[in-house]
Design a protein around this motif. Structure first.
Motif, mmCIF file in Angstrom:
data_model
loop_
_atom_site.group_PDB
_atom_site.id
_atom_site.type_symbol
_atom_site.label_atom_id
_atom_site.label_comp_id
_atom_site.label_asym_id
_atom_site.label_seq_id
_atom_site.Cartn_x
_atom_site.Cartn_y
_atom_site.Cartn_z
ATOM 1 N N SER A 1 0.761 -1.242 -0.138
ATOM 2 C CA SER A 1 -0.070 -0.095 0.113
ATOM 3 C C SER A 1 0.872 1.340 0.116
ATOM 4 O O SER A 1 1.988 1.294 0.179
ATOM 5 C CB SER A 1 -0.918 -0.071 1.233
ATOM 6 N N SER B 1 -7.362 -0.780 -4.454
ATOM 7 C CA SER B 1 -8.564 -0.373 -3.748
ATOM 8 C C SER B 1 -7.740 1.018 -3.397
ATOM 9 O O SER B 1 -6.683 1.325 -2.871
ATOM 10 C CB SER B 1 -8.860 -1.110 -2.935
ATOM 11 N N TYR B 2 -8.673 2.000 -3.274
ATOM 12 C CA TYR B 2 -8.369 3.095 -2.372
ATOM 13 C C TYR B 2 -9.303 3.599 -1.502
ATOM 14 O O TYR B 2 -10.754 3.512 -1.839
ATOM 15 C CB TYR B 2 -7.766 4.163 -3.348
ATOM 16 N N TYR B 3 -8.724 4.631 -0.549
ATOM 17 C CA TYR B 3 -9.932 4.728 0.522
ATOM 18 C C TYR B 3 -9.664 6.333 0.947
ATOM 19 O O TYR B 3 -8.399 6.718 1.164
ATOM 20 C CB TYR B 3 -9.594 3.938 1.839
ATOM 21 N N ILE C 1 -9.941 9.288 3.382
ATOM 22 C CA ILE C 1 -10.039 9.843 4.653
ATOM 23 C C ILE C 1 -9.973 11.362 5.128
ATOM 24 O O ILE C 1 -8.777 11.962 4.594
ATOM 25 C CB ILE C 1 -8.639 8.836 5.471
ATOM 26 N N ILE D 1 -5.287 9.380 1.283
ATOM 27 C CA ILE D 1 -5.848 8.463 0.632
ATOM 28 C C ILE D 1 -4.702 7.567 0.957
ATOM 29 O O ILE D 1 -3.619 7.217 0.485
ATOM 30 C CB ILE D 1 -5.865 9.190 -0.754
ATOM 31 N N ASP E 1 -10.329 -7.484 5.579
ATOM 32 C CA ASP E 1 -11.149 -6.308 5.646
ATOM 33 C C ASP E 1 -11.314 -5.648 6.669
ATOM 34 O O ASP E 1 -11.292 -4.417 6.878
ATOM 35 C CB ASP E 1 -12.560 -6.809 5.031
ATOM 36 N N GLU F 1 -10.350 -1.802 7.831
ATOM 37 C CA GLU F 1 -11.268 -1.055 8.462
ATOM 38 C C GLU F 1 -10.564 -0.451 9.640
ATOM 39 O O GLU F 1 -10.682 0.782 9.953
ATOM 40 C CB GLU F 1 -12.620 -1.883 8.709
ATOM 41 N N ILE G 1 -8.211 2.136 8.755
ATOM 42 C CA ILE G 1 -8.655 3.412 8.369
ATOM 43 C C ILE G 1 -9.433 4.181 9.562
ATOM 44 O O ILE G 1 -9.209 5.351 9.473
ATOM 45 C CB ILE G 1 -9.750 3.056 6.914
#
Length: 197
Positions: A35, A65-67, A69, A78, A111, A115, A118
């Motif tokens: 990541s 995948s990207y998240y 924040i 990110i 996951d 989570e 994040i």
């Protein structure tokens, strides 16, 4: 649904920013790095434009995948994740045991670990265990966090503790994959790269 026949993504996004980002993400895209985290300051006048470009280019990406924040000062973090590569890192029992030791769930699930990370990235207290998620050697993360008796040696992208050769090997893989991605960028258009990322 509109289908563009003119390489539209190149017209809609800031090519130089996305090219820079793809080069930075090269090790994540190619899998040597699980990541990468990117910060966009609240003071960056191009913040919204950059975020739109990221969404436009990476929204249907199958390798990452990207998240996004949102942080309290108005900035954005990110995190881009290569789930396959991260799963390989977290298959390492020592990494997994250390994360459990500092409060991650005892029943491992990729996951739920993402989570929790994040959730922690939303807080003021930066989660230094993110080094594991970024692919840094466990000894360096543990040493940085003040666990163990590892002696500080030097700084690369991260602070290196203990045996430098392990960290140098990881660092060289990251640098090599970034160079490979730079060469791909020189010989391919953004639309060509988008179709394989």
């Amino acid at each position: 649904m509109n289908i563009c026949n003119r390489n539209c993504c190149e017209y809609k996004i800031n090519s130089s920013y996305i090219k820079w980002l793809i080069e930075v993400l090269g090790p994540v895209i190619l899998g040597s790095k699980p990541s990468e985290i990117l910060n966009i300051s609240s003071k960056d006048k191009d913040k919204d434009s950059k975020l739109n470009d990221i969404n436009s280019f990476f929204s249907n990406c199958y390798k990452l995948s990207y998240y996004i924040i949102n942080i309290s000062d108005g900035g954005i973090r990110i995190i881009f994740i290569n789930r396959s590569s991260l799963s390989n890192v977290l298959d390492n029992k020592k990494c997994l045991n250390f994360l459990k030791f500092i409060g991650y769930p005892s029943d491992y699930n990729l996951d739920s670990y993402i989570e929790l990370l994040i959730d922690k990235l939303h807080t003021k207290d930066f989660p230094h265990e993110i080094g594991i998620f970024l692919g840094y050697p466990l000894k360096d993360v543990v040493g940085f966090m003040g666990y163990g008796n590892y002696k500080f040696c030097k700084t690369r992208y991260w602070k290196v503790y203990g045996d430098e050769s392990i960290s140098d090997s990881v660092y060289n893989k990251f640098i090599n994959d970034r160079s490979k991605m730079k060469k791909l960028l020189e010989s391919n258009s953004l639309s060509q790269l988008k179709s394989v990322i």
